[in-house]
Design an enzyme around this catalytic site. Structure first.
Site, PDB file in Angstrom:
ATOM      1  CG  HIS A   1      28.614  51.568  66.192  1.00  0.00           C
ATOM      2  ND1 HIS A   1      29.931  51.770  66.543  1.00  0.00           N
ATOM      3  CD2 HIS A   1      28.330  52.529  65.272  1.00  0.00           C
ATOM      4  CE1 HIS A   1      30.427  52.795  65.869  1.00  0.00           C
ATOM      5  NE2 HIS A   1      29.464  53.277  65.095  1.00  0.00           N
TER       6      HIS A   1
ATOM      7  CG  ASN B   1      31.743  49.148  75.393  1.00  0.00           C
ATOM      8  OD1 ASN B   1      32.208  49.952  74.576  1.00  0.00           O
ATOM      9  ND2 ASN B   1      32.165  47.899  75.475  1.00  0.00           N
TER      10      ASN B   1
ATOM     11  CG  HIS C   1      37.817  51.357  61.696  1.00  0.00           C
ATOM     12  ND1 HIS C   1      37.026  52.435  61.414  1.00  0.00           N
ATOM     13  CD2 HIS C   1      38.165  51.450  63.007  1.00  0.00           C
ATOM     14  CE1 HIS C   1      36.898  53.166  62.516  1.00  0.00           C
ATOM     15  NE2 HIS C   1      37.575  52.598  63.488  1.00  0.00           N
TER      16      HIS C   1
ATOM     17  CG  HIS D   1      34.532  56.879  62.148  1.00  0.00           C
ATOM     18  ND1 HIS D   1      35.790  57.220  62.563  1.00  0.00           N
ATOM     19  CD2 HIS D   1      34.112  55.908  62.975  1.00  0.00           C
ATOM     20  CE1 HIS D   1      36.130  56.483  63.601  1.00  0.00           C
ATOM     21  NE2 HIS D   1      35.121  55.670  63.877  1.00  0.00           N
TER      22      HIS D   1
ATOM     23  CE1 TYR E   1      34.348  48.942  61.414  1.00  0.00           C
ATOM     24  CE2 TYR E   1      36.023  48.741  63.103  1.00  0.00           C
ATOM     25  CZ  TYR E   1      34.961  49.419  62.538  1.00  0.00           C
ATOM     26  OH  TYR E   1      34.513  50.579  63.109  1.00  0.00           O
ATOM     27  CD  GLU E   2      35.528  51.836  57.857  1.00  0.00           C
ATOM     28  OE1 GLU E   2      34.728  52.583  57.290  1.00  0.00           O
ATOM     29  OE2 GLU E   2      36.572  52.231  58.409  1.00  0.00           O
TER      30      GLU E   2
ATOM     31  CG  MET F   1      37.257  46.893  66.907  1.00  0.00           C
ATOM     32  SD  MET F   1      35.670  46.719  66.099  1.00  0.00           S
ATOM     33  CE  MET F   1      34.733  45.868  67.380  1.00  0.00           C
ATOM     34  CB  SER F   2      41.198  52.086  65.720  1.00  0.00           C
ATOM     35  OG  SER F   2      41.051  52.676  66.988  1.00  0.00           O
TER      36      SER F   2
ATOM     37  CB  ALA G   1      35.062  54.477  71.044  1.00  0.00           C
TER      38      ALA G   1
ATOM     39  CB  SER H   1      33.813  55.683  67.340  1.00  0.00           C
ATOM     40  OG  SER H   1      34.253  54.834  66.344  1.00  0.00           O
TER      41      SER H   1
HETATM   42  N1  HPA Z   1      35.395  46.144  71.884  1.00  0.00           N
HETATM   43  C1  HPA Z   1      36.023  46.527  70.760  1.00  0.00           C
HETATM   44  N2  HPA Z   1      35.966  47.763  70.270  1.00  0.00           N
HETATM   45  C2  HPA Z   1      35.247  48.670  70.953  1.00  0.00           C
HETATM   46  C3  HPA Z   1      34.571  48.350  72.130  1.00  0.00           C
HETATM   47  C4  HPA Z   1      34.637  47.008  72.624  1.00  0.00           C
HETATM   48  O1  HPA Z   1      34.069  46.644  73.668  1.00  0.00           O
HETATM   49  N3  HPA Z   1      33.947  49.487  72.544  1.00  0.00           N
HETATM   50  C5  HPA Z   1      34.263  50.463  71.648  1.00  0.00           C
HETATM   51  N4  HPA Z   1      35.058  49.978  70.675  1.00  0.00           N
END
Ligand code: HPA
Length: 270
Positions: free
Chosen positions: A236, A224, A78, A56, A80-81, A200-201, A108, A25
């Site tokens: 996001h 973050n 992903h 993406h 989650y998609e 998440m990957s 990310a 990402s």
């Molecule tokens: N949590 C999960 N996935 C992420 C995060 C997060 O804080 N930041 C970027 N992808």
């Protein structure tokens, strides 16, 4: 309609890339200097789907980076998609089928370890996933071994960072399904489990690759503070914006991995 797959595969055969990269990402800029000679949309490859997430692109390209052949997946699929794990890991199987031996995954992630400020990088040494209900066959195949992430590729990345005057942190990645960010209590639990970053990957892709005999490296770009560790709510758009902070450094690291030990052309020896 012309078949887009055949000319792409012919170009991959011509260049024979040993290394593939999955660009996560917001990290599209990491491949500055990559010279693409052919590409194809995920949607045109049987077994793959188009990414639905902003940031993406969903394209795989082949070409040369400083003379070294490389296959680059711009974007990933992903869970989650709404994709099955089979679809999420299809790009990895494709890379293996195309002859790739080394897979470099980028993502990310949220920082949990206090040293992981937004904009820092973390090489993944191991991961925690609690996603393995469907994995009995993979377990039986021995895909969850010690050293899932290649220690020699980690050393190579650390060496490269030292030569640029920086220290590369190495830690444990917690791979969750998303799509929601975690709660602060979940982050406290993950920290107690030993996670340094969360995303998440990556985890399933790494396990699939190791199961297929590939050598794997993975690098998280911390975008973050994980939930509850910073002041601002997670978004996001911030993930995409902060990924840009590390694009130059991540690019240098990836270029180093691709160019070392590959069949480069155009390199003159004195
Ligand atoms: N949590 C999960 N996935 C992420 C995060 C997060 O804080 N930041 C970027 N992808």
């Amino acid at each position: 309609m012309a078949d887009p797959v055949t000319p792409f595969i012919q170009e991959v055969d011509r260049l024979s890339p040993r290394t593939a990269i999955v660009v996560g990402s917001g990290l599209a800029g990491v491949t500055a200097g990559f010279y693409e000679t052919a590409s194809i949309a995920f949607a045109d490859i049987p077994g793959l789907a188009s990414p639905t997430v902003h940031g993406h692109s969903g394209r795989v390209a082949v070409g040369r980076w400083e003379g070294a052949p490389v296959l680059i997946f711009f974007g990933r699929l992903h869970f989650y998609e709404g994709n099955t794990w089979e679809v999420v890991t299809a790009p990895v199987r494709l890379a293996a089928k195309l002859g790739v031996k080394v897979l470099v995954l980028t993502n990310a992630a949220g920082g949990i370890h206090p040293s992981l400020d937004p904009g820092s990088l973390m090489a993944i040494r191991d991961h925690i996933t609690l996603l393995n209900r469907d994995d009995w066959r993979r377990l039986a195949a021995g895909a969850r071994l010690r050293n899932l992430y290649s220690p020699s590729l980690i050393s190579r990345m650390q060496y490269h960072e030292v030569t640029t005057g920086q220290e590369l942190l190495v830690g444990t990645y917690a791979g969750l399904t998303g799509p929601c960010y975690e709660t602060p209590a979940e982050i406290r639990a993950l920290r107690a489990f030993g996670a340094d970053a969360v995303g998440m990957s990556t985890a399933k892709e790494a396990e699939t690759a190791v199961g297929l005999g590939l050598e794997v490296a993975a690098v998280s770009c911390v975008t973050n503070w994980a939930a509850g560790l910073g002041d601002a709510p997670l978004a996001h758009s911030d993930v995409l914006a902060n990924a840009k902070l590390a694009v130059g450094r991540m690019g240098g690291l990836l270029r180093h991995l691709v160019c070392q030990g590959s069949n480069r052309v155009g390199v003159r020896l004195a």
